[in-house]
Write a protein that holds these residues in place. Structure first.
Motif, PDB file in Angstrom:
ATOM      1  N   UNK A 278      30.956 -33.441  -0.437  1.00 23.68           N
ATOM      2  CA  UNK A 278      31.872 -34.411  -1.032  1.00 23.68           C
ATOM      3  C   UNK A 278      33.190 -33.773  -1.500  1.00 23.68           C
ATOM      4  N   UNK A 279      33.328 -32.461  -1.323  1.00 24.76           N
ATOM      5  CA  UNK A 279      34.512 -31.762  -1.839  1.00 24.76           C
ATOM      6  C   UNK A 279      35.793 -32.288  -1.203  1.00 24.76           C
ATOM      7  N   UNK A 280      35.817 -32.430   0.115  1.00 22.64           N
ATOM      8  CA  UNK A 280      37.049 -32.875   0.780  1.00 22.64           C
ATOM      9  C   UNK A 280      37.441 -34.287   0.354  1.00 22.64           C
ATOM     10  N   UNK A 281      36.455 -35.164   0.219  1.00 17.39           N
ATOM     11  CA  UNK A 281      36.745 -36.530  -0.222  1.00 17.39           C
ATOM     12  C   UNK A 281      37.394 -36.527  -1.597  1.00 17.39           C
TER      13      UNK A 281
ATOM     14  N   UNK B 278      42.670 -22.383  -0.219  1.00 21.70           N
ATOM     15  CA  UNK B 278      41.275 -22.073   0.109  1.00 21.70           C
ATOM     16  C   UNK B 278      40.415 -23.331   0.058  1.00 21.70           C
ATOM     17  N   UNK B 279      39.477 -23.437   0.948  1.00 22.31           N
ATOM     18  CA  UNK B 279      38.444 -24.476   1.036  1.00 22.31           C
ATOM     19  C   UNK B 279      38.994 -25.817   1.522  1.00 22.31           C
ATOM     20  N   UNK B 280      40.037 -26.363   0.876  1.00 18.72           N
ATOM     21  CA  UNK B 280      40.482 -27.723   1.166  1.00 18.72           C
ATOM     22  C   UNK B 280      41.843 -27.799   1.858  1.00 18.72           C
ATOM     23  N   UNK B 281      42.512 -26.688   2.084  1.00 12.94           N
ATOM     24  CA  UNK B 281      43.790 -26.710   2.779  1.00 12.94           C
ATOM     25  C   UNK B 281      43.604 -26.990   4.265  1.00 12.94           C
ATOM     26  N   UNK B 282      44.628 -27.575   4.893  1.00 17.08           N
ATOM     27  CA  UNK B 282      44.526 -27.943   6.310  1.00 17.08           C
ATOM     28  C   UNK B 282      44.253 -26.740   7.207  1.00 17.08           C
ATOM     29  N   UNK B 283      44.682 -25.554   6.787  1.00 14.31           N
ATOM     30  CA  UNK B 283      44.481 -24.358   7.600  1.00 14.31           C
ATOM     31  C   UNK B 283      43.245 -23.552   7.201  1.00 14.31           C
ATOM     32  N   UNK B 284      42.468 -24.055   6.258  1.00 12.96           N
ATOM     33  CA  UNK B 284      41.358 -23.265   5.707  1.00 12.96           C
ATOM     34  C   UNK B 284      40.356 -22.838   6.774  1.00 12.96           C
ATOM     35  N   UNK B 285      40.168 -23.662   7.801  1.00 10.27           N
ATOM     36  CA  UNK B 285      39.221 -23.331   8.869  1.00 10.27           C
ATOM     37  C   UNK B 285      39.903 -23.308  10.230  1.00 10.27           C
TER      38      UNK B 285
ATOM     39  N   UNK C 191      31.763 -28.014   7.703  1.00 11.05           N
ATOM     40  CA  UNK C 191      31.025 -29.247   7.391  1.00 11.05           C
ATOM     41  C   UNK C 191      30.416 -29.220   5.999  1.00 11.05           C
ATOM     42  N   UNK C 192      30.140 -28.016   5.476  1.00 12.04           N
ATOM     43  CA  UNK C 192      29.495 -27.907   4.168  1.00 12.04           C
ATOM     44  C   UNK C 192      30.398 -28.350   3.024  1.00 12.04           C
ATOM     45  N   UNK C 193      31.700 -28.393   3.251  1.00 11.16           N
ATOM     46  CA  UNK C 193      32.617 -28.852   2.208  1.00 11.16           C
ATOM     47  C   UNK C 193      33.266 -30.188   2.566  1.00 11.16           C
ATOM     48  N   UNK C 194      32.779 -30.809   3.661  1.00  6.44           N
ATOM     49  CA  UNK C 194      33.251 -32.148   3.983  1.00  6.44           C
ATOM     50  C   UNK C 194      34.184 -32.249   5.162  1.00  6.44           C
ATOM     51  N   UNK C 195      34.572 -31.102   5.754  1.00  6.94           N
ATOM     52  CA  UNK C 195      35.334 -31.173   6.999  1.00  6.94           C
ATOM     53  C   UNK C 195      34.369 -31.548   8.114  1.00  6.94           C
ATOM     54  N   UNK C 196      34.803 -32.358   9.040  1.00  2.00           N
ATOM     55  CA  UNK C 196      33.920 -32.766  10.121  1.00  2.00           C
ATOM     56  C   UNK C 196      34.723 -33.026  11.385  1.00  2.00           C
TER      57      UNK C 196
END
Length: 516
Positions: free
Chosen positions: A267-270, A288-295, A319-324
Motif C-alpha cells: 500500500x506504500x505507493x498508493x 528512494x522506494x517511491x520515486x519514478x526512477x526507484x526501480x 511489487x512489494x511496495x505497490x509498483x506493478x
C-alpha cells in the motif's frame, strides 16, 4: 509492552507533515489519508494538534471516528487546556493516544519556557497524569532531547514512566544529531533509566542534515521500538524521517535489524501518491522506494543483469511496495462498475451514487482526451473532484490562450465568483503567465507566486500534467493543485485552487505548532 521484535510505526503525516509550508489539508483530506494509512496497517496515526484551531480539532475528531484498526493520536503541550482538548477530540476513537510534550534542553527551558528544570519535571509529570484521565495510552516527548543534558533527561523520563507514560519519544527536533551520537543516546537512556522496561522508546527525527532516516535506524539498533515518520518524508523545513525508507530498510536488512513492522507494504505507493496529490508536494524521480526512477535501469549492464536475475541490481521487489507492471488499464469503453471496482481497490470509496456518477462523468471526459487511463490518473481525477467540491468561491469556467511564434501570448478567461461570471484578458511572457495575469485582473488577490511546478502523472504525450502553485499573502502560504491533459488549463486550475484556499485561512490556521 509489545514484543521486542516488533517495530511500531507512528505516522505523523497529518500533524508534522502538515506543517510543511502550504501543505495544509482539509478535514476530508485528512480522513482520506488516515484511511489509506489504516489500510497499510500503520500502528499509530497522529491526526493533528487539537488545541491549534477549531479546524484541527474537528479533523482529529473526524479521523478518530473514521479509523478503527489503528490507534489515533492527538498532540498536546504539557498544559491542562491542551490535554483536555485532545481528550475531547479523541473521545470516539476505538483506540486513542494522547501525545504530550515539554522542552528539556537548557536553551529551550531558559529562553522559551522561562522555567527552572525542577518546574519542567513537575509539569511533565502533571501532564502525563492528566492525560491518563482520558486514556491509558500516553506518550511523552522531551522536546529538543538531542540537546538536553543526559542526567536531567534520565530524571524526566523515569518520572513520566512512573506517572504512567507507556511510550517515551526522543525527538531530534532540529535535525542536529549524527547517527552514532543519536544511537548512543538511546542506548544510554534505555540502560540508565531504572524503569525503562515499562515503556516503549520512540524516536522522531528531522531531516535538516539529511540524516532523519539514518538517525532513526541507528536508534532502532540501540533499543528504540517505535519510529515516528511521514509519507514521502513530508514535514516542516527539510522534512521528517520517510516512512517508506524506514520500513523497507528494516524489512530488507533483516540480517541487521532484530525487528520488523507489521505494515502491508504493497500500500506504500498508493499512500505516497495520495499524499503527494493532496498536498501538492511532488515526489522527486530519484526518491528512494517511491520515486519514478526507484526501480528503473538505464545502464545496459544493469538492464542485462536484471533480465538475467533481478537480485543482481534490485534488493527488493517493486511489487512489494505497490509498483506493478500488471495494472488494469481503463479506457473510454470501461463502465461504471469497472471504475468503481478499480477505485475501491485503490482505497477510494463513494458516499453516494451521485458522487460515483460525478466521478464517472469526469472519467469519461478524461477518456475522450487520452487512450489509456492508469491508477495515477484515477487518483488525480478523484483529488481534482474533491478540490472542486471543497473550494467553490472561485471556479474556472473557460480559458482560451493564443500562443504564436513571434507574437505575445494572450489569455481570455472566465471565472465564476460565488456564481457570478466575470471575464478578463491579459498578455504574458508565455501562455501560463498570461493565464495567471488574466486571473489576477479579475480577483486582484495581492498574493505572491512562490512556486510553479509541473509533473507528468503518467508517461506519454497524452499524459495528464499535474501542476502545483504556491501562493503567499501576509505570511500565509498555500499550495494549489490542478491536473489536465492540457498543461495551461491544469495551471489555471491550480492557481484558482490556491486562491480558494488563501481566502479562507481561518479553516487552516495553526496558531500553535507542535515542534516535537
Amino acid at each position: 509492552m509489545m514484543s521486542s521484535d516488533r517495530l511500531i510505526i507512528f505516522d505523523t503525516t497529518l500533524r508534522d507533515g502538515e506543517q510543511s509550508p502550504g501543505a495544509s489539508m482539509t478535514k476530508d483530506e485528512k480522513v482520506r489519508i488516515a484511511k489509506a494509512l489504516e489500510r497499510m496497517r500503520v500502528d499509530v496515526i497522529e491526526a493533528g494538534f487539537p488545541i491549534a484551531s477549531h479546524g484541527d480539532f474537528e479533523a482529529v475528531e473526524a479521523v478518530a471516528r473514521a479509523v478503527k484498526d489503528s490507534t489515533v493520536c492527538g498532540l498536546a503541550r504539557a498544559l491542562d487546556r491542551d490535554i483536555d482538548r485532545a481528550g475531547d477530540a479523541l473521545k470516539d476513537a476505538a483506540s486513542a493516544r494522547i501525545h504530550t510534550f515539554i522542552a528539556t534542553s537548557p536553551i529551550h527551558m531558559k529562553m522559551k519556557l522561562r522555567m527552572e528544570p525542577d518546574q519542567v519535571l513537575e509539569q511533565a509529570v502533571h501532564a502525563v497524569t492528566r492525560a491518563r484521565k482520558y486514556t491509558d495510552n500516553v506518550e511523552f516527548s522531551p522536546e529538543d532531547a538531542g540537546r538536553s543534558e543526559l542526567d536531567f533527561l534520565c530524571r524526566v523520563i523515569e518520572a513520566v514512566i512512573e506517572a504512567g507514560a507507556t511510550t517515551v519519544n526522543i525527538p531530534d527536533t532540529v535535525g542536529y544529531n549524527l547517527p552514532h551520537q543519536f544511537g548512543e543516546l538511546i542506548r544510554n537512556l534505555v540502560e540508565r533509566v531504572p524503569n525503562s522496561d515499562k515503556a516503549v522508546f520512540s524516536v522522531h527525527c528531522h531531516n535538516d542534515l539529511g540524516l532523519a532516516v539514518a538517525n532513526s535506524l541507528s536508534a532502532v539498533l540501540n533499543g528504540a521500538r517505535q519510529v515516528e515518520c511521514t509519507i514521502n518524508g513530508l514535514g516542516e523545513r527539510a522534512g521528517n524521517a520517510s516512512l517508506e525508507e524506514v520500513v523497507m530498510t528494516v524489512r530488507t536488512r533483516r540480517d541487521v535489524f532484530p525487528c520488523d513492522t507489521g505494515l502491508e507494504t504493497t500500500q506504500i505507493m498508493t499512500c505516497s501518491r495520495l499524499v503527494s496529490g493532496i498536498t501538492g508536494f511532488a515526489v522527486q524521480p530519484n526518491k528512494a522506494i517511491v520515486g519514478a526512477n526507484a526501480f528503473a535501469h538505464e545502464s545496459g549492464i544493469h538492464q542485462d543483469g536484471v533480465l538475467k536475475s533481478r537480485e543482481t541490481y534490485e534488493i527488493m521487489r517493486a511489487q512489494d511496495v505497490g509498483w506493478s507492471a500488471n495494472r488494469i488499464v481503463l479506457g473510454k469503453h470501461s463502465g461504471r462498475n469497472a471504475l468503481r471496482t478499480r477505485l475501491e481497490e485503490l482505497g477510494i470509496t463513494f458516499e453516494s451514487e451521485e458522487a460515483l456518477n460525478e466521478a464517472f462523468a469526469r472519467f469519461k471526459d478524461l477518456a475522450d482526451k487520452k487512450h489509456e487511463i492508469y491508477d495515477e490518473d484515477l487518483q488525480a481525477l478523484v483529488t481534482e473532484a474533491n478540490l472542486d467540491a471543497v473550494n467553490e468561491h472561485f471556479k474556472l469556467v473557460s480559458l482560451k490562450v493564443c500562443s504564436e511564434t513571434g507574437e505575445t501570448p494572450n489569455a481570455d478567461i472566465t471565472l465564476s465568483i460565488d456564481g457570478e461570471e466575470r471575464q478578463a484578458s491579459a498578455p504574458g511572457g508565455g501562455p501560463v503567465d498570461a493565464a495567471f495575469k488574466a486571473i489576477e485582473k479579475i480577483v486582484d488577490s495581492g498574493t505572491v507566486l512562490q512556486l510553479y511546478s509541473v509533473n507528468n502523472i503518467t508517461s506519454g504525450t497524452d499524459a495528464q500534467g499535474e501542476v502545483t502553485v504556491r501562493l503567499e499573502k501576509a505570511g500565509h502560504i498555500v499550495n494549489g493543485q490542478g491536473s489536465d491533459t492540457d498543461i495551461v488549463i491544469a495551471s489555471a486550475r491550480a492557481y484558482v485552487n490556491a486562491l480558494n484556499k488563501i481566502i479562507r485561512p481561518e479553516d487552516r490556521e495553526h496558531p500553535q505548532r507542535g515542534d516535537v
